[in-house]
Motif scaffolding. Structure first.
Motif, PDB file in Angstrom:
ATOM      1  N   THR A 144       2.171   4.047 -40.481  1.00  0.00           N
ATOM      2  CA  THR A 144       2.778   2.742 -40.258  1.00  0.00           C
ATOM      3  C   THR A 144       2.016   1.664 -41.012  1.00  0.00           C
ATOM      4  OG1 THR A 144       3.521   1.181 -38.546  1.00  0.00           O
ATOM      5  CG2 THR A 144       1.434   2.323 -38.157  1.00  0.00           C
ATOM      6  N   GLY A 145       2.695   0.596 -41.383  1.00  0.00           N
ATOM      7  CA  GLY A 145       2.062  -0.520 -42.072  1.00  0.00           C
ATOM      8  C   GLY A 145       2.896  -1.779 -41.924  1.00  0.00           C
ATOM      9  N   TRP A 146       2.213  -2.934 -41.721  1.00  0.00           N
ATOM     10  CA  TRP A 146       2.922  -4.177 -41.435  1.00  0.00           C
ATOM     11  C   TRP A 146       2.253  -5.352 -42.138  1.00  0.00           C
ATOM     12  CZ3 TRP A 146       7.394  -3.523 -38.850  1.00  0.00           C
ATOM     13  CH2 TRP A 146       7.548  -2.316 -38.171  1.00  0.00           C
ATOM     14  N   ASN A 147       3.058  -6.236 -42.665  1.00  0.00           N
ATOM     15  CA  ASN A 147       2.586  -7.505 -43.213  1.00  0.00           C
ATOM     16  C   ASN A 147       2.414  -8.487 -42.058  1.00  0.00           C
ATOM     17  OD1 ASN A 147       2.672  -6.871 -46.102  1.00  0.00           O
ATOM     18  ND2 ASN A 147       4.890  -6.753 -45.804  1.00  0.00           N
ATOM     19  N   LEU A 148       1.170  -8.725 -41.668  1.00  0.00           N
ATOM     20  CA  LEU A 148       0.905  -9.627 -40.545  1.00  0.00           C
ATOM     21  C   LEU A 148       0.946 -11.087 -40.962  1.00  0.00           C
ATOM     22  CD1 LEU A 148      -1.919  -7.612 -38.744  1.00  0.00           C
ATOM     23  CD2 LEU A 148       0.570  -7.487 -38.448  1.00  0.00           C
ATOM     24  N   SER A 149       0.829 -11.340 -42.261  1.00  0.00           N
ATOM     25  CA  SER A 149       1.009 -12.675 -42.825  1.00  0.00           C
ATOM     26  C   SER A 149       1.350 -12.497 -44.296  1.00  0.00           C
ATOM     27  CB  SER A 149      -0.256 -13.530 -42.661  1.00  0.00           C
ATOM     28  OG  SER A 149      -1.289 -13.063 -43.511  1.00  0.00           O
ATOM     29  N   ASP A 150       1.510 -13.607 -45.025  1.00  0.00           N
ATOM     30  CA  ASP A 150       1.803 -13.504 -46.456  1.00  0.00           C
ATOM     31  C   ASP A 150       0.657 -12.867 -47.229  1.00  0.00           C
ATOM     32  OD1 ASP A 150       4.249 -14.675 -46.046  1.00  0.00           O
ATOM     33  OD2 ASP A 150       3.568 -16.701 -46.589  1.00  0.00           O
ATOM     34  N   ALA A 151      -0.567 -12.979 -46.705  1.00  0.00           N
ATOM     35  CA  ALA A 151      -1.736 -12.483 -47.432  1.00  0.00           C
ATOM     36  C   ALA A 151      -2.382 -11.254 -46.805  1.00  0.00           C
ATOM     37  CB  ALA A 151      -2.793 -13.588 -47.541  1.00  0.00           C
ATOM     38  N   PHE A 152      -2.048 -10.936 -45.538  1.00  0.00           N
ATOM     39  CA  PHE A 152      -2.767  -9.867 -44.841  1.00  0.00           C
ATOM     40  C   PHE A 152      -1.817  -8.754 -44.424  1.00  0.00           C
ATOM     41  CE2 PHE A 152      -4.767  -7.955 -41.021  1.00  0.00           C
ATOM     42  CZ  PHE A 152      -5.932  -7.490 -41.627  1.00  0.00           C
ATOM     43  N   TYR A 153      -2.225  -7.520 -44.773  1.00  0.00           N
ATOM     44  CA  TYR A 153      -1.452  -6.314 -44.449  1.00  0.00           C
ATOM     45  C   TYR A 153      -2.351  -5.350 -43.680  1.00  0.00           C
ATOM     46  CZ  TYR A 153       0.646  -1.683 -45.291  1.00  0.00           C
ATOM     47  OH  TYR A 153       1.165  -0.423 -45.151  1.00  0.00           O
ATOM     48  N   LEU A 154      -1.786  -4.632 -42.703  1.00  0.00           N
ATOM     49  CA  LEU A 154      -2.550  -3.659 -41.935  1.00  0.00           C
ATOM     50  C   LEU A 154      -1.760  -2.364 -41.850  1.00  0.00           C
ATOM     51  CD1 LEU A 154      -5.061  -2.992 -40.257  1.00  0.00           C
ATOM     52  CD2 LEU A 154      -3.811  -3.796 -38.229  1.00  0.00           C
ATOM     53  N   ALA A 174      -7.814   9.786 -38.054  1.00  0.00           N
ATOM     54  CA  ALA A 174      -7.160   8.482 -37.982  1.00  0.00           C
ATOM     55  C   ALA A 174      -7.833   7.555 -38.986  1.00  0.00           C
ATOM     56  CB  ALA A 174      -7.252   7.896 -36.567  1.00  0.00           C
ATOM     57  N   ALA A 175      -7.055   6.645 -39.544  1.00  0.00           N
ATOM     58  CA  ALA A 175      -7.596   5.680 -40.506  1.00  0.00           C
ATOM     59  C   ALA A 175      -6.812   4.380 -40.415  1.00  0.00           C
ATOM     60  CB  ALA A 175      -7.528   6.228 -41.933  1.00  0.00           C
ATOM     61  N   ILE A 176      -7.532   3.272 -40.599  1.00  0.00           N
ATOM     62  CA  ILE A 176      -6.878   1.967 -40.714  1.00  0.00           C
ATOM     63  C   ILE A 176      -7.054   1.473 -42.150  1.00  0.00           C
ATOM     64  CG2 ILE A 176      -7.094   1.359 -38.280  1.00  0.00           C
ATOM     65  CD1 ILE A 176      -9.517  -0.383 -39.070  1.00  0.00           C
ATOM     66  N   TYR A 177      -6.069   0.677 -42.595  1.00  0.00           N
ATOM     67  CA  TYR A 177      -6.034   0.195 -43.969  1.00  0.00           C
ATOM     68  C   TYR A 177      -5.759  -1.317 -43.987  1.00  0.00           C
ATOM     69  CZ  TYR A 177      -5.269   5.157 -45.210  1.00  0.00           C
ATOM     70  OH  TYR A 177      -5.365   6.524 -45.357  1.00  0.00           O
ATOM     71  N   PRO A 178      -6.732  -2.165 -43.664  1.00  0.00           N
ATOM     72  CA  PRO A 178      -6.522  -3.611 -43.801  1.00  0.00           C
ATOM     73  C   PRO A 178      -6.649  -4.028 -45.263  1.00  0.00           C
ATOM     74  CG  PRO A 178      -8.712  -3.168 -42.965  1.00  0.00           C
ATOM     75  CD  PRO A 178      -8.032  -1.843 -43.058  1.00  0.00           C
ATOM     76  N   GLN A 179      -5.755  -4.910 -45.701  1.00  0.00           N
ATOM     77  CA  GLN A 179      -5.755  -5.387 -47.092  1.00  0.00           C
ATOM     78  C   GLN A 179      -5.493  -6.889 -47.113  1.00  0.00           C
ATOM     79  OE1 GLN A 179      -2.744  -2.946 -48.926  1.00  0.00           O
ATOM     80  NE2 GLN A 179      -3.737  -1.063 -48.218  1.00  0.00           N
ATOM     81  N   LEU A 180      -6.281  -7.604 -47.926  1.00  0.00           N
ATOM     82  CA  LEU A 180      -6.173  -9.054 -48.031  1.00  0.00           C
ATOM     83  C   LEU A 180      -5.931  -9.438 -49.479  1.00  0.00           C
ATOM     84  CD1 LEU A 180      -6.456 -11.891 -46.711  1.00  0.00           C
ATOM     85  CD2 LEU A 180      -8.892 -11.771 -47.307  1.00  0.00           C
ATOM     86  N   SER A 181      -4.846 -10.155 -49.737  1.00  0.00           N
ATOM     87  CA  SER A 181      -4.547 -10.669 -51.074  1.00  0.00           C
ATOM     88  C   SER A 181      -5.128 -12.064 -51.205  1.00  0.00           C
ATOM     89  CB  SER A 181      -3.029 -10.704 -51.306  1.00  0.00           C
ATOM     90  OG  SER A 181      -2.474  -9.407 -51.249  1.00  0.00           O
ATOM     91  N   ASP A 227      11.876  -6.059 -42.511  1.00  0.00           N
ATOM     92  CA  ASP A 227      11.288  -6.840 -43.596  1.00  0.00           C
ATOM     93  C   ASP A 227       9.769  -6.945 -43.500  1.00  0.00           C
ATOM     94  OD1 ASP A 227      13.795  -7.252 -44.622  1.00  0.00           O
ATOM     95  OD2 ASP A 227      14.068  -9.223 -43.681  1.00  0.00           O
ATOM     96  N   ALA A 228       9.210  -6.756 -42.309  1.00  0.00           N
ATOM     97  CA  ALA A 228       7.767  -6.904 -42.127  1.00  0.00           C
ATOM     98  C   ALA A 228       6.989  -5.627 -42.353  1.00  0.00           C
ATOM     99  CB  ALA A 228       7.463  -7.440 -40.723  1.00  0.00           C
ATOM    100  N   GLY A 229       7.634  -4.452 -42.265  1.00  0.00           N
ATOM    101  CA  GLY A 229       6.900  -3.199 -42.423  1.00  0.00           C
ATOM    102  C   GLY A 229       7.710  -2.016 -41.966  1.00  0.00           C
ATOM    103  N   SER A 230       7.010  -0.925 -41.669  1.00  0.00           N
ATOM    104  CA  SER A 230       7.699   0.311 -41.319  1.00  0.00           C
ATOM    105  C   SER A 230       6.783   1.213 -40.497  1.00  0.00           C
ATOM    106  CB  SER A 230       8.158   1.046 -42.579  1.00  0.00           C
ATOM    107  OG  SER A 230       7.035   1.393 -43.376  1.00  0.00           O
ATOM    108  N   ALA A 231       7.396   2.194 -39.832  1.00  0.00           N
ATOM    109  CA  ALA A 231       6.665   3.217 -39.088  1.00  0.00           C
ATOM    110  C   ALA A 231       7.439   4.524 -39.191  1.00  0.00           C
ATOM    111  CB  ALA A 231       6.494   2.806 -37.629  1.00  0.00           C
ATOM    112  N   TYR A 232       6.702   5.634 -39.426  1.00  0.00           N
ATOM    113  CA  TYR A 232       7.334   6.943 -39.579  1.00  0.00           C
ATOM    114  C   TYR A 232       6.568   7.974 -38.753  1.00  0.00           C
ATOM    115  CZ  TYR A 232       9.812   4.834 -43.471  1.00  0.00           C
ATOM    116  OH  TYR A 232      10.594   4.000 -44.232  1.00  0.00           O
ATOM    117  N   LEU A 233       7.302   8.717 -37.937  1.00  0.00           N
ATOM    118  CA  LEU A 233       6.756   9.834 -37.192  1.00  0.00           C
ATOM    119  C   LEU A 233       7.220  11.117 -37.878  1.00  0.00           C
ATOM    120  CD1 LEU A 233       5.202  10.874 -34.692  1.00  0.00           C
ATOM    121  CD2 LEU A 233       7.401  10.892 -33.478  1.00  0.00           C
ATOM    122  N   ASN A 234       6.258  11.932 -38.342  1.00  0.00           N
ATOM    123  CA  ASN A 234       6.569  13.115 -39.139  1.00  0.00           C
ATOM    124  C   ASN A 234       6.016  14.367 -38.478  1.00  0.00           C
ATOM    125  OD1 ASN A 234       7.291  11.337 -41.541  1.00  0.00           O
ATOM    126  ND2 ASN A 234       5.108  10.871 -41.333  1.00  0.00           N
TER     127      ASN A 234
END
Length: 361
Positions: free
Chosen positions: A244-254, A271-278, A217-224
């Motif tokens: 991979t991507g995970w909801n670290l809180s209701d408003a923050f995703y990484l 490599a890249a990181i994708y932090p997102q804030l609602s 429910d919090a996220g996912s990870a895939y090795l391809n």
């Protein structure tokens, strides 16, 4: 004056069919019909702060490249520009189904870049069969399972795309089997044409793919991974990719994407990181921070042994089915000067701005 060519007639017939199917869309939704119609339309405005905003030609009248944009896929044209119209027709039965994903416009043409000629409008075209509730077979042309980003502008947070996405595979044609191991774990095996040969196999060689996934429910990870010869040479392409991507809180995703691709010593790693804030139900802000290293024996973007850092800051405002995305981007290349400034001098960095409008249905 409109010219009635075979390509125009084919497009007219396709979108006439879409219009007829769409007439009864509301009734289908109310009756929960297995037939599905969805898609997107997008356009954008783009400008450079420290670079030229037009095409520059040499003494022979040929355009100089690269000049005015990062050499990544999509959203590279100056001024007001169009993306693509995307219509997806599908049928979801208990056992069998299909997807016909059709695109027109520059973004769509880039997405199917190894298809022959501009009339090629197929982004995906496949059928599937559920052998059981744990095994699905898919046969045809499907978008790649590697990477964090996708072709659809509505499914990515950032409107412009990363270097890893741009130089990884876009699509595959072949047969894949998806396995549900338990409620969290999944796997996939595939045999496919060489990467991005979507209409047929011109060289008689095949590529193999695999995936191992975990989701909760919090996220996912895939090795391809994919492996196989992509041309008439004997050198095989190998790519391994973690998404991979995970909801670290209701408003923050990484999110995170790391990848490595090589063919006889040529290729890239990134490599890249994708932090997102609602900040509300209708607005979010997200960053893509990417590092892209081209291998010493050869690289696909700016040349062998170059390193690129690309920082992209994107806002996303949603109003109903419409998404507005303003975006700031800074690309900096170590080892080359690929960008052209307003004085037609080459430089190693480029800062740009765009705003995109995406409508989904």
């Amino acid at each position: 004056m409109l010219k009635f060519t075979f390509a125009n007639i084919r497009l007219f017939l396709v979108f006439s069919l879409i219009a007829l199917l769409n007439i009864d869309l509301q009734a289908q939704e109310e009756s929960k019909s297995p037939f599905i119609i969805s898609g997107t339309v997008d356009a954008y405005f783009r400008t450079n702060f420290n670079g030229i905003n037009k095409t520059v030609y040499d003494d022979n009248g040929d355009p100089l490249e690269p000049a005015a944009a990062p050499v990544t896929s999509f959203a590279n044209d100056p001024g007001f520009a169009i993306g693509m119209a995307n219509v997806i027709l599908g049928y979801e039965g208990d056992k069998v189904g299909f997807v016909a994903d059709l695109v027109v416009g520059p973004r769509g043409e880039d997405a199917v870049f190894l298809s022959t000629g501009s009339p090629a409008i197929v982004n995906q075209l496949y059928v599937y069969y559920n052998l059981s509730d744990k095994v699905r077979l898919t046969f045809g042309n499907f978008n790649t399972f590697l990477g964090y980003e996708v072709i659809s502008p509505a499914a990515n947070f950032n409107y412009s795309t990363s270097y890893m996405f741009s130089y990884g595979p876009f699509s595959h044609t072949g047969l894949k089997a998806d396995f549900t191991i338990d409620e969290n774990w999944s796997a996939m095996l595939a045999v496919m044409n060489p990467t991005d040969y979507t209409e047929f196999n011109p060289i008689g060689k095949y590529t193999f793919g695999g995936q191992l996934g975990y989701a909760n429910d919090a996220g996912s990870a895939y090795l391809n991974l994919i492996y196989g010869e992509q041309s008439l040479s004997d050198d095989a392409l190998f790519q391994v990719d973690l998404t991979t991507g995970w909801n670290l809180s209701d408003a923050f995703y990484l999110g995170f994407n790391g990848t490595y691709q090589t063919t006889d010593g040529e290729g890239f790693a990134g490599a890249a990181i994708y932090p997102q804030l609602s900040t509300s139900d209708s607005f979010a802000i997200g960053l893509r921070a990417e590092y892209f290293n081209e291998l010493a024996d050869g690289g696909p973007a700016y040349g062998a042994d170059t390193n690129t850092t690309a920082i992209t800051l994107t806002g996303s405002y949603t109003y109903g089915n419409l998404i507005i995305k303003p975006e700031l981007r800074l690309d900096s290349v170590d080892g080359a000067k690929p960008f052209m400034d307003s004085d037609l001098m080459m430089q190693d960095n480029l800062s740009s701005f765009l705003v995109a409008a995406i409508y989904s249905f």
